[in-house]
Scaffold this active site. Structure first.
Site, short mmCIF file in Angstrom:
data_model
loop_
_atom_site.label_atom_id
_atom_site.label_comp_id
_atom_site.label_asym_id
_atom_site.label_seq_id
_atom_site.Cartn_x
_atom_site.Cartn_y
_atom_site.Cartn_z
N THR A 1 0.78 -1.22 -0.18
CA THR A 1 0.23 -0.10 -0.05
C THR A 1 0.89 1.34 0.00
O THR A 1 1.96 1.52 0.52
CB THR A 1 -1.03 -0.12 1.24
OG1 THR A 1 -1.45 1.24 1.61
CG2 THR A 1 -0.13 -0.49 2.65
N TYR B 1 -1.36 -0.13 10.40
CA TYR B 1 -1.60 -0.70 9.33
C TYR B 1 -0.48 -0.63 8.32
O TYR B 1 0.24 -1.70 7.72
CB TYR B 1 -2.84 -0.06 8.77
CG TYR B 1 -3.11 -0.62 7.19
CD1 TYR B 1 -3.29 -1.87 6.76
CD2 TYR B 1 -3.16 0.40 6.34
CE1 TYR B 1 -3.46 -2.21 5.52
CE2 TYR B 1 -3.25 0.03 5.12
CZ TYR B 1 -3.33 -1.31 4.78
OH TYR B 1 -3.59 -1.73 3.26
#
Ligand code: UDP
Length: 331
Positions: free
Chosen positions: A121, A145
């Site tokens: 990501t 995350y």
């Protein structure tokens, strides 16, 4: 046989369709915690998709899959992906995203499966030092995350050196839209993402759409993101897999459209595409949202020959058809 972990989820399920459409045999591994059995049923109606329910945190679950099928490569999506939840409950994120992936890659090494495409990501870059963001931008995630995804990137680099496990790490920017035939779509509970939230407000689900802050340092004051269509993103996974097969070389690629669109622009485009006034209000900023994130995706275009083809309007149209279908089906 291609193993797709998290294949019952949003991006995973669209990637399953892409692979079966291109003639691959696919087995999906998913614990159905966020994915849906109905998605699996849909995939199995479209093509020959095997499904194994299991959890990466239990190494026996994943071991069984490698014993049962002859796996050639893994496309690894299975992960938790809510930034806010990761701040409140990092243990859940490290256990699943990092420990679960360790179980997966150890099992791959044990069974001599040496190719993995990993869903990373742009959150691994953290607060941008410059835009557009290229793959050489420093990686300093600002939430658990992003940390878990960066940890896995490190694991994959080290496993390449030690065990010859070749990986393509794909760093996605924002993902939008759904299958053109509306067989699959974005189905998160709770829904936190921009486009589904705008569309749900037109359908009376959330009533008023909330813009999180309009005093960012951007031309219209709202955050800028790069919305890549999910079918284009799915195609990038197949191209990454082909690249691994042909070159047997690890690498990393950004996946984005290279176009920065503000929240206001996305909202206006939704009103235009739907030809409707949508109730809206501006509320406080959401913690941890950088002002601007958009990709330099030249590397994926040059090397993988990836060409994002669908526009923001296309993504909004397909997402809207999906939302209407969900409502009709009482979801
Ligand atoms: N956003 C918003 N209202 C919403 C959901 C999102 O204003 O109901 C904004 C959010 O602050 C961010 C952008 O839309 O600037 C994209 O957010 P999303 O959660 O879709 O993706 P993220 O960029 O967090 O991965």
């Amino acid at each position: 046989m291609i193993l797709i972990t998290g294949g019952a989820g949003y991006i995973g399920s669209h990637t399953v369709i892409n692979f079966i459409k291109n003639g691959y045999e696919v087995v999906v591994f998913d614990n159905l915690e966020n994915g849906h059995q109905e998605t699996i049923d849909t995939l199995q109606n479209i093509g020959n998709v095997k499904f194994e329910k299991g959890d990466l945190r239990n190494i026996e679950d994943i071991e069984k899959v490698f014993n049962k099928y002859k796996i050639d490569a893994v496309i690894h999506f299975a992960a938790f992906a809510l930034v806010g939840e990761s701040v409140e409950n990092p243990s859940k994120y490290y256990r699943n995203n990092v420990f679960g992936t360790l179980n997966l890659v150890d099992t791959m090494v044990k069974h001599n499966v040496k190719k993995i495409v990993f869903s990373s990501t742009c959150a691994t870059y953290g607060e941008p030092q410059y835009t557009p963001i290229d793959e050489n931008h420093p990686q300093n995630p600002i939430n658990p995350y992003g940390n878990t995804k960066l940890c896995v990137e490190y694991i994959l680099k080290d496993y390449d050196i030690a065990y010859d496990l070749k990986s393509i790490r794909l760093r996605y920017f924002n993902v939008a839209g759904c299958d053109k035939q509306t067989r699959l779509g974005e189905w998160h509970e709770p829904e936190t993402h921009l486009i589904p939230n705008i569309l749900k407000s037109t359908l009376g689900k959330n009533k008023t759409f909330k813009i999180f802050g309009n005093d960012y340092d951007t031309p219209d004051g709202t955050c800028i993101r790069d919305y890549v269509n999910v079918e284009d993103l799915a195609e990038a996974h197949r191209l990454a897999y082909l690249y691994l097969n042909e070159n047997n070389k690890s690498d990393v690629f950004n996946l984005g459209t290279e176009q920065g669109d503000s929240v206001k622009k996305v909202f206006d485009t939704c009103e235009k595409v739907l030809d409707k006034k949508i109730p809206v209000e501006v509320v406080n900023k959401r913690a941890g949202d950088p002002a601007k994130l958009y990709a330099n995706a030249n590397k994926a275009k040059d090397i993988l020959k990836w060409k994002p083809e669908r526009s923001l309007e296309d993504s909004i149209k397909s997402a809207y058809t999906w939302e209407c279908k969900q409502i009709q089906e009482g979801k």
